[in-house]
Scaffold this motif. Structure first.
Motif, short mmCIF file in Angstrom:
data_model
loop_
_atom_site.label_atom_id
_atom_site.label_comp_id
_atom_site.label_asym_id
_atom_site.label_seq_id
_atom_site.Cartn_x
_atom_site.Cartn_y
_atom_site.Cartn_z
N SER A 95 51.06 46.44 45.71
CA SER A 95 52.18 45.69 45.14
C SER A 95 51.82 44.89 43.89
CB SER A 95 52.76 44.74 46.19
OG SER A 95 53.31 45.47 47.27
N TYR A 96 50.53 44.79 43.58
CA TYR A 96 50.13 44.02 42.41
C TYR A 96 50.25 44.87 41.15
CZ TYR A 96 47.90 40.60 45.56
OH TYR A 96 47.64 39.66 46.52
N ARG A 97 50.64 44.24 40.05
CA ARG A 97 50.69 44.94 38.78
C ARG A 97 49.26 45.29 38.34
NH1 ARG A 97 54.51 44.60 34.40
NH2 ARG A 97 55.47 42.72 35.31
N PRO A 98 48.97 46.55 38.06
CA PRO A 98 47.62 46.90 37.61
C PRO A 98 47.28 46.24 36.28
CG PRO A 98 48.83 48.85 38.33
CD PRO A 98 49.83 47.73 38.24
N ARG A 99 46.01 45.85 36.14
CA ARG A 99 45.56 45.16 34.93
C ARG A 99 44.17 45.67 34.52
NH1 ARG A 99 49.65 42.01 32.52
NH2 ARG A 99 50.67 40.69 34.08
N GLY A 100 43.84 45.42 33.25
CA GLY A 100 42.50 45.70 32.77
C GLY A 100 41.58 44.52 33.04
N ILE A 101 40.30 44.71 32.71
CA ILE A 101 39.34 43.65 33.01
C ILE A 101 39.45 42.49 32.02
CG2 ILE A 101 37.77 45.24 34.16
CD1 ILE A 101 36.02 45.16 31.69
N GLU A 102 40.01 42.73 30.83
CA GLU A 102 40.22 41.62 29.91
C GLU A 102 41.19 40.60 30.51
OE1 GLU A 102 41.58 40.62 25.30
OE2 GLU A 102 41.64 42.69 26.01
N HIS A 103 42.13 41.07 31.32
CA HIS A 103 43.08 40.16 31.96
C HIS A 103 42.35 39.14 32.83
CE1 HIS A 103 46.65 38.78 34.14
NE2 HIS A 103 45.98 38.99 35.26
N THR A 104 41.43 39.61 33.67
CA THR A 104 40.66 38.68 34.51
C THR A 104 39.82 37.75 33.65
OG1 THR A 104 40.57 40.35 36.27
CG2 THR A 104 39.00 38.52 36.40
N ALA A 105 39.21 38.29 32.61
CA ALA A 105 38.35 37.49 31.75
C ALA A 105 39.12 36.44 30.96
CB ALA A 105 37.57 38.39 30.80
N SER A 106 40.43 36.58 30.86
CA SER A 106 41.23 35.62 30.10
C SER A 106 41.55 34.36 30.88
CB SER A 106 42.55 36.27 29.64
OG SER A 106 43.43 36.48 30.76
N TRP A 107 41.20 34.32 32.17
CA TRP A 107 41.58 33.18 33.00
C TRP A 107 40.79 31.93 32.61
CZ3 TRP A 107 38.88 30.41 37.00
CH2 TRP A 107 39.70 29.47 37.66
N ASP A 108 41.53 30.84 32.43
CA ASP A 108 40.94 29.55 32.06
C ASP A 108 41.28 28.54 33.15
OD1 ASP A 108 40.15 27.13 30.98
OD2 ASP A 108 40.93 27.58 28.99
N PRO A 109 40.29 27.94 33.81
CA PRO A 109 40.59 26.96 34.87
C PRO A 109 41.49 25.82 34.38
CG PRO A 109 38.26 27.52 34.88
CD PRO A 109 38.84 28.17 33.66
N ALA A 110 41.37 25.47 33.12
CA ALA A 110 42.17 24.34 32.61
C ALA A 110 43.65 24.67 32.52
CB ALA A 110 41.65 23.93 31.23
N ALA A 111 44.00 25.96 32.58
CA ALA A 111 45.41 26.35 32.45
C ALA A 111 46.27 25.80 33.57
CB ALA A 111 45.52 27.87 32.41
N HIS A 112 45.67 25.40 34.68
CA HIS A 112 46.43 24.88 35.82
C HIS A 112 46.74 23.40 35.69
CE1 HIS A 112 45.95 28.62 38.18
NE2 HIS A 112 44.84 28.71 37.48
#
Length: 539
Positions: free
Chosen positions: A443-460
């Motif tokens: 059910s999850y939208r497929p993504r590339g590995i750049e998507h995971t690498a874009s995560w920033d803890p400060a975004a929350h």
């Protein structure tokens, strides 16, 4: 620039000429301090896959060997960086993991104030050796580093797809190599119970007419924790309650059912969550959790508390409070998924944030649904999606509840850190097209590995003093076996480790170049990985 992950700042080594260490010869790990002798064999085991015929014992008389030197150093080994979060070893203050590493003509020096810092330096040294190209030259340099977050974890799911003790050891090695320091084991769910408890042999005794039950014996679980501790990794067992309890209900009949919302049974099938306000049920779970706490070497026990579908809010909150109380009664600190915040939050509570409705990335219209083939393929309808959003709507306020109550948030957002997300088919090399289509939660939208690498803890936008740390997860509802787990982890786990250590997302163009050289690390360790076409992988 070196290829160390997580990123470590590098400068030309002081007091040495320009040049490089020719790393093709034999190596020896030695300890300059008696307190570090106990870590030599552990580090030899971590380095061995990368130097299969060139790693000498400490007793070898070969004077030409390069030295991987472990040494304690009272001088500040790294520039200051705030170490935030909860110490996984239960200490009042996070461990000092700062280190300095020097590459010189004689080898690599690993320097720190503490044994843990020296160990982190040594994992950087192992990466330098493993990622070196065919010339095997390591430029003279000095690396200084320290972590941002104290809790840097990975959750795996043996409850649904059993991993043998030997396979878990390989995962622990991978965790340690990337400076993660928590292995969270999702040990129980509707599909399985994987932890032997002396007081409840019925949970793991052989079936007479079903599949063989796979689980960790008491001795195996203790041995795994000891193995992890030698790598400065804390094991956190999860016993998922009061929901996700199908296996427990089957093995221990008569546990009280939580009161369900009116009309729910007629509309949806569900495994009834437990009701810990029932005296007999609470007594049973007290005995059960007493065993879990006694067998747990570390300070934390995860009580689950997610997705208790079929319990009224009042019943769920009461059960969560009882579970926390029981775990504390036996000297451990409870960790729970974010839904537990609805039972109230105190400053000592650790709450694992995994979802809110926007993060679920679900369509609002039939047109939007039609554009999501992965949802259509699993039979999701707009009425079902609306019901799902309604069920998860309280999640939008869970983090605020934790912050207002003075608790700590462990960041595990489904959007980026759930590594059971399928890989985008467009980035799959031909030989991995089948894996890209098969692996991951459908059910999850497929993504590339750049998507995971874009995560920033400060975004929350969570205040620093309310963040416990960072943890990736890989749930196993829709795949089986060690190789599938590893392909879902690699290469994405590396960027999670970097965000957890550095406290920010890496710069993709620069990170992509470092990541490319880690194919050598994984190949040398015999680990499969998803060779996304986003990265020019090194041979």
């Amino acid at each position: 620039m070196n290829a160390v992950i997580p990123y470590a700042s590098t400068e030309p080594a002081p007091r040495v000429d320009d040049g490089a260490l020719r790393a093709t010869g034999p190596w020896r790990i030695t300890a300059a301090d008696p307190a570090l002798e106990q870590h030599v064999e552990t580090l030899r085991a971590l380095l061995a896959p990368h130097l299969p015929d060139r790693l000498l014992t400490a007793e070898s008389s070969d004077t030409a060997a390069h030295a991987l030197l472990l040494a304690l150093d009272d001088a500040p080994p790294a520039p200051p960086r705030a170490t935030l979060g909860i110490a996984p070893d239960g200490g009042a203050h996070p461990a000092d993991e700062a280190y300095r590493l020097r590459v010189t003509a004689d080898g690599i020096e690993c320097l720190a104030r503490t044994a843990e810092g020296v160990f982190r330096a040594a994992t950087s040294a192992i990466q330098l050796i493993a990622t070196a190209g065919a010339c095997r030259e390591l430029p003279f340099q000095e690396v200084t580093d320290a972590p941002r977050y104290a809790w840097r974890g990975l959750m795996v799911d043996p409850a649904r797809s059993f991993l043998t003790p030997a396979e878990l050891r390989r995962i622990i090695d991978l965790v340690a190599l990337y400076k993660l320091n928590v292995l969270h084991l999702h040990l129980t769910d509707n599909e399985g119970w994987r932890m032997e408890l002396p007081g409840f042999p019925v949970l793991t005794e052989p079936c007479t007419d079903g599949p063989v039950r796979e689980f960790y014996t008491v001795a195996e679980f203790r041995s795994l924790q000891e193995y992890a501790a030698r790598r400065f990794v804390t094991v956190v067992p999860e016993i998922d309650l009061p929901g996700h309890c199908g296996t427990l209900r089957e093995a221990v009949p008569g546990l009280a059912e939580a009161p369900a919302p009116a009309g729910l049974r007629e509309r949806f099938p569900f495994v009834p969550p437990l009701d810990l306000t029932d005296e007999a049920t609470r007594a049973t779970l007290t005995r059960l959790l007493a065993d879990v706490c006694e067998l747990t070497a570390g300070p934390f026990v995860h009580i689950g508390a997610d997705e208790a579908f079929g319990a009224t809010p009042k019943s769920f909150a009461a059960s969560v409070r009882e579970l926390r109380s029981i775990v504390r009664e036996f000297g451990k600190s409870p960790v729970a998924w974010q839904e537990s915040s609805r039972a109230g939050v105190e400053p000592r509570d650790i709450v694992q944030h995994w979802v809110d409705v926007p993060m679920m990335d679900l369509p609002d219209t039939e047109e939007e649904l039609a554009a999501r083939p992965e949802l259509v393929a699993v039979g999701q309808s707009l009425p079902f999606i609306k019901a799902l959003k309604k069920f998860f709507a309280p999640a939008d306020h869970d983090v605020a509840r934790v912050v207002e109550g003075g608790g700590r948030v462990l960041l595990s957002p489904q959007s980026h850190l759930y590594l059971d997300r399928p890989y985008a088919a467009g980035f799959a090399p031909p030989e991995q097209a089948e894996a890209a289509g098969r692996l991951g939660f459908a059910s999850y939208r497929p993504r590339g590995i750049e998507h995971t690498a874009s995560w920033d803890p400060a975004a929350h936008a969570i205040p620093d003093d309310c963040v416990a740390g960072v943890e990736a997860t890989v749930f196993a509802e829709q795949f089986k076996g060690f190789d599938d787990v590893i392909v879902l982890l690699l290469p994405r786990l590396a960027s999670v480790a970097e965000a957890a250590w550095c406290g920010r997302a890496p710069e993709w163009p620069e990170y992509r170049g470092r990541l490319a050289r880690h194919a050598r690390v994984w190949n040398q360790r015999g680990l499969p990985y998803f060779a996304s076409t986003e990265v020019p992988w090194a041979e």
